[in-house]
Scaffold this motif. Structure first.
Motif, PDB file in Angstrom:
ATOM      1  N   LYS A 190       0.848  -1.187   0.000  1.00  0.00           N
ATOM      2  CA  LYS A 190       0.000   0.000   0.000  1.00  0.00           C
ATOM      3  C   LYS A 190       0.883   1.237   0.000  1.00  0.00           C
ATOM      4  CE  LYS A 190      -3.691   2.194   2.435  1.00  0.00           C
ATOM      5  NZ  LYS A 190      -4.800   2.075   3.312  1.00  0.00           N
ATOM      6  N   SER A 191       0.408   2.303  -0.615  1.00  0.00           N
ATOM      7  CA  SER A 191       1.113   3.579  -0.613  1.00  0.00           C
ATOM      8  C   SER A 191       0.251   4.627   0.078  1.00  0.00           C
ATOM      9  CB  SER A 191       1.400   4.041  -2.046  1.00  0.00           C
ATOM     10  OG  SER A 191       2.266   3.149  -2.682  1.00  0.00           O
ATOM     11  N   ASP A 192       0.806   5.256   1.095  1.00  0.00           N
ATOM     12  CA  ASP A 192       0.171   6.393   1.747  1.00  0.00           C
ATOM     13  C   ASP A 192       0.886   7.638   1.242  1.00  0.00           C
ATOM     14  OD1 ASP A 192      -1.561   4.797   3.132  1.00  0.00           O
ATOM     15  OD2 ASP A 192      -0.551   4.984   5.060  1.00  0.00           O
ATOM     16  N   ILE A 193       0.142   8.510   0.554  1.00  0.00           N
ATOM     17  CA  ILE A 193       0.720   9.679  -0.097  1.00  0.00           C
ATOM     18  C   ILE A 193       0.126  10.939   0.523  1.00  0.00           C
ATOM     19  CG2 ILE A 193       1.062  10.865  -2.302  1.00  0.00           C
ATOM     20  CD1 ILE A 193       0.439   8.042  -3.600  1.00  0.00           C
ATOM     21  N   VAL A 194       0.999  11.846   0.965  1.00  0.00           N
ATOM     22  CA  VAL A 194       0.577  13.098   1.575  1.00  0.00           C
ATOM     23  C   VAL A 194       0.989  14.253   0.666  1.00  0.00           C
ATOM     24  CG1 VAL A 194       0.725  14.597   3.602  1.00  0.00           C
ATOM     25  CG2 VAL A 194       0.978  12.119   3.863  1.00  0.00           C
ATOM     26  N   PHE A 195       0.030  15.092   0.302  1.00  0.00           N
ATOM     27  CA  PHE A 195       0.315  16.316  -0.439  1.00  0.00           C
ATOM     28  C   PHE A 195       0.386  17.454   0.575  1.00  0.00           C
ATOM     29  CE2 PHE A 195      -1.739  13.656  -3.630  1.00  0.00           C
ATOM     30  CZ  PHE A 195      -0.809  13.744  -4.649  1.00  0.00           C
ATOM     31  N   VAL A 196       1.522  18.147   0.603  1.00  0.00           N
ATOM     32  CA  VAL A 196       1.741  19.280   1.498  1.00  0.00           C
ATOM     33  C   VAL A 196       1.772  20.517   0.605  1.00  0.00           C
ATOM     34  CG1 VAL A 196       3.268  20.291   3.222  1.00  0.00           C
ATOM     35  CG2 VAL A 196       3.026  17.803   3.088  1.00  0.00           C
ATOM     36  N   VAL A 197       0.724  21.369   0.718  1.00  0.00           N
ATOM     37  CA  VAL A 197       0.493  22.444  -0.252  1.00  0.00           C
ATOM     38  C   VAL A 197       0.607  23.825   0.397  1.00  0.00           C
ATOM     39  CG1 VAL A 197      -1.186  23.411  -1.878  1.00  0.00           C
ATOM     40  CG2 VAL A 197      -1.034  20.931  -1.593  1.00  0.00           C
ATOM     41  N   ASP A 198       1.439  24.656  -0.201  1.00  0.00           N
ATOM     42  CA  ASP A 198       1.605  26.061   0.165  1.00  0.00           C
ATOM     43  C   ASP A 198       0.419  26.845  -0.400  1.00  0.00           C
ATOM     44  OD1 ASP A 198       2.372  28.776   0.254  1.00  0.00           O
ATOM     45  OD2 ASP A 198       4.387  28.405  -0.504  1.00  0.00           O
ATOM     46  N   SER A 199      -0.312  27.562   0.458  1.00  0.00           N
ATOM     47  CA  SER A 199      -1.467  28.342  -0.016  1.00  0.00           C
ATOM     48  C   SER A 199      -1.306  29.832   0.289  1.00  0.00           C
ATOM     49  CB  SER A 199      -2.763  27.802   0.603  1.00  0.00           C
ATOM     50  OG  SER A 199      -2.744  27.926   2.004  1.00  0.00           O
ATOM     51  N   THR A 200      -0.051  30.314   0.290  1.00  0.00           N
ATOM     52  CA  THR A 200       0.199  31.728   0.537  1.00  0.00           C
ATOM     53  C   THR A 200       0.016  32.533  -0.750  1.00  0.00           C
ATOM     54  OG1 THR A 200       2.567  31.423   0.149  1.00  0.00           O
ATOM     55  CG2 THR A 200       1.806  31.276   2.437  1.00  0.00           C
ATOM     56  N   ASP A 201       0.004  33.862  -0.608  1.00  0.00           N
ATOM     57  CA  ASP A 201      -0.215  34.762  -1.747  1.00  0.00           C
ATOM     58  C   ASP A 201       0.722  34.502  -2.927  1.00  0.00           C
ATOM     59  OD1 ASP A 201      -2.371  36.183  -0.727  1.00  0.00           O
ATOM     60  OD2 ASP A 201      -1.119  37.735   0.194  1.00  0.00           O
ATOM     61  N   SER A 202       1.952  34.106  -2.651  1.00  0.00           N
ATOM     62  CA  SER A 202       2.903  33.899  -3.749  1.00  0.00           C
ATOM     63  C   SER A 202       2.510  32.738  -4.659  1.00  0.00           C
ATOM     64  CB  SER A 202       4.315  33.669  -3.196  1.00  0.00           C
ATOM     65  OG  SER A 202       4.362  32.464  -2.462  1.00  0.00           O
ATOM     66  N   MET A 203       1.602  31.893  -4.208  1.00  0.00           N
ATOM     67  CA  MET A 203       1.151  30.741  -5.004  1.00  0.00           C
ATOM     68  C   MET A 203      -0.032  31.076  -5.906  1.00  0.00           C
ATOM     69  SD  MET A 203       2.957  27.947  -4.481  1.00  0.00           S
ATOM     70  CE  MET A 203       1.879  26.557  -4.841  1.00  0.00           C
ATOM     71  N   LEU A 204      -0.438  32.337  -5.951  1.00  0.00           N
ATOM     72  CA  LEU A 204      -1.624  32.756  -6.705  1.00  0.00           C
ATOM     73  C   LEU A 204      -1.631  32.222  -8.141  1.00  0.00           C
ATOM     74  CD1 LEU A 204      -4.245  34.382  -6.794  1.00  0.00           C
ATOM     75  CD2 LEU A 204      -2.890  36.370  -7.477  1.00  0.00           C
ATOM     76  N   GLU A 205      -0.518  32.361  -8.843  1.00  0.00           N
ATOM     77  CA  GLU A 205      -0.474  31.923 -10.244  1.00  0.00           C
ATOM     78  C   GLU A 205      -0.364  30.412 -10.399  1.00  0.00           C
ATOM     79  OE1 GLU A 205       2.365  34.073 -12.583  1.00  0.00           O
ATOM     80  OE2 GLU A 205       1.771  35.995 -11.712  1.00  0.00           O
ATOM     81  N   GLU A 206       0.124  29.721  -9.379  1.00  0.00           N
ATOM     82  CA  GLU A 206       0.338  28.278  -9.474  1.00  0.00           C
ATOM     83  C   GLU A 206      -0.771  27.429  -8.868  1.00  0.00           C
ATOM     84  OE1 GLU A 206       2.717  30.285  -8.020  1.00  0.00           O
ATOM     85  OE2 GLU A 206       4.247  30.335  -9.580  1.00  0.00           O
ATOM     86  N   ILE A 207      -1.603  27.994  -8.001  1.00  0.00           N
ATOM     87  CA  ILE A 207      -2.507  27.172  -7.192  1.00  0.00           C
ATOM     88  C   ILE A 207      -3.522  26.395  -8.026  1.00  0.00           C
ATOM     89  CG2 ILE A 207      -4.281  28.893  -6.633  1.00  0.00           C
ATOM     90  CD1 ILE A 207      -2.689  26.289  -4.231  1.00  0.00           C
ATOM     91  N   THR A 208      -4.012  26.971  -9.116  1.00  0.00           N
ATOM     92  CA  THR A 208      -4.971  26.245  -9.956  1.00  0.00           C
ATOM     93  C   THR A 208      -4.312  25.007 -10.557  1.00  0.00           C
ATOM     94  OG1 THR A 208      -6.205  28.257 -10.429  1.00  0.00           O
ATOM     95  CG2 THR A 208      -6.503  26.418 -11.962  1.00  0.00           C
ATOM     96  N   THR A 209      -3.094  25.165 -11.039  1.00  0.00           N
ATOM     97  CA  THR A 209      -2.359  24.023 -11.601  1.00  0.00           C
ATOM     98  C   THR A 209      -2.073  22.989 -10.520  1.00  0.00           C
ATOM     99  OG1 THR A 209      -1.352  25.433 -13.277  1.00  0.00           O
ATOM    100  CG2 THR A 209      -0.264  23.338 -12.831  1.00  0.00           C
ATOM    101  N   VAL A 210      -1.678  23.438  -9.338  1.00  0.00           N
ATOM    102  CA  VAL A 210      -1.408  22.526  -8.228  1.00  0.00           C
ATOM    103  C   VAL A 210      -2.663  21.729  -7.882  1.00  0.00           C
ATOM    104  CG1 VAL A 210      -0.904  22.416  -5.744  1.00  0.00           C
ATOM    105  CG2 VAL A 210       0.524  23.812  -7.252  1.00  0.00           C
ATOM    106  N   LYS A 211      -3.785  22.415  -7.723  1.00  0.00           N
ATOM    107  CA  LYS A 211      -5.044  21.732  -7.386  1.00  0.00           C
ATOM    108  C   LYS A 211      -5.416  20.713  -8.457  1.00  0.00           C
ATOM    109  CE  LYS A 211      -7.385  25.383  -4.726  1.00  0.00           C
ATOM    110  NZ  LYS A 211      -8.573  26.253  -4.721  1.00  0.00           N
ATOM    111  N   ASN A 212      -5.358  21.130  -9.718  1.00  0.00           N
ATOM    112  CA  ASN A 212      -5.718  20.223 -10.816  1.00  0.00           C
ATOM    113  C   ASN A 212      -4.800  19.009 -10.873  1.00  0.00           C
ATOM    114  OD1 ASN A 212      -7.842  21.879 -11.579  1.00  0.00           O
ATOM    115  ND2 ASN A 212      -6.668  22.927 -13.167  1.00  0.00           N
TER     116      ASN A 212
END
Length: 166
Positions: A38-60
């Motif tokens: 089994k694989s347990d996978i954790v996504f650790v995501v930065d949600s600060t203002d600097s991620m504004l342009e990247e967050i949609t791509t990260v979420k998708n």
């Protein structure tokens, strides 16, 4: 020892035939059972203002990855840890937080892509007064999730900033 031949469906194995040779001898194993970890996978995501342009791509990307896992025969569970920064100047502002562990019906992990997508959509951009963020607090929190004992543990950090030294 060399594996000389493998017959059967290795992606969805129920029964395979493996031929192994050692020097002049040759051994065949039929009906070999493949144990899938089994694989347990954790996504650790930065949600600060600097991620504004990247967050949609990260979420998708996170949701697409979960959908592909759900379609596969891989035994997996997924977790989501979001982070911003420490909620006091000079690091951050009052709406910041060092980390947030998202839950799925009270649990840290899910193997349901729709549940993960629901939590990913709750991520909102904001905060992070300075450039370094609270990566290390979020990574540390991910170490204390309810991993399965026999699972392969994978942590994926998604950020565009450097960590605070705390």
């Amino acid at each position: 020892m060399d594996i000389k031949d493998v017959k059967g469906d290795l992606i969805n194995p129920s029964s395979i035939q493996v031929t192994i040779s050692r020097g002049a001898s040759r051994e065949e194993f039929e009906g070999t059972q493949i144990v899938q970890k089994k694989s347990d996978i954790v996504f650790v995501v930065d949600s600060t203002d600097s991620m504004l342009e990247e967050i949609t791509t990260v979420k998708n990307t996170v949701v697409d990855f979960a959908n592909k896992l759900e379609e596969s025969s891989i035994n997996y569970s997924l977790a989501l840890v979001e982070f911003k920064d420490y909620p006091a100047l000079p690091c951050g502002v009052s709406k910041d937080f060092p980390y947030k562990v998202h839950t799925f019906s009270g649990k840290n992990f899910t193997n349901n892509a729709a549940e993960l997508k629901n939590e990913v959509e709750k991520i909102s951009i904001g905060g992070g007064y300075d450039i370094p963020e609270s990566h290390l607090a979020a990574l540390n929190a991910s170490l204390f999730l309810n991993f399965e004992n026999d699972a392969i543990k994978i942590v994926v950090l998604l950020s565009d900033a450097t960590p605070h030294a705390k």
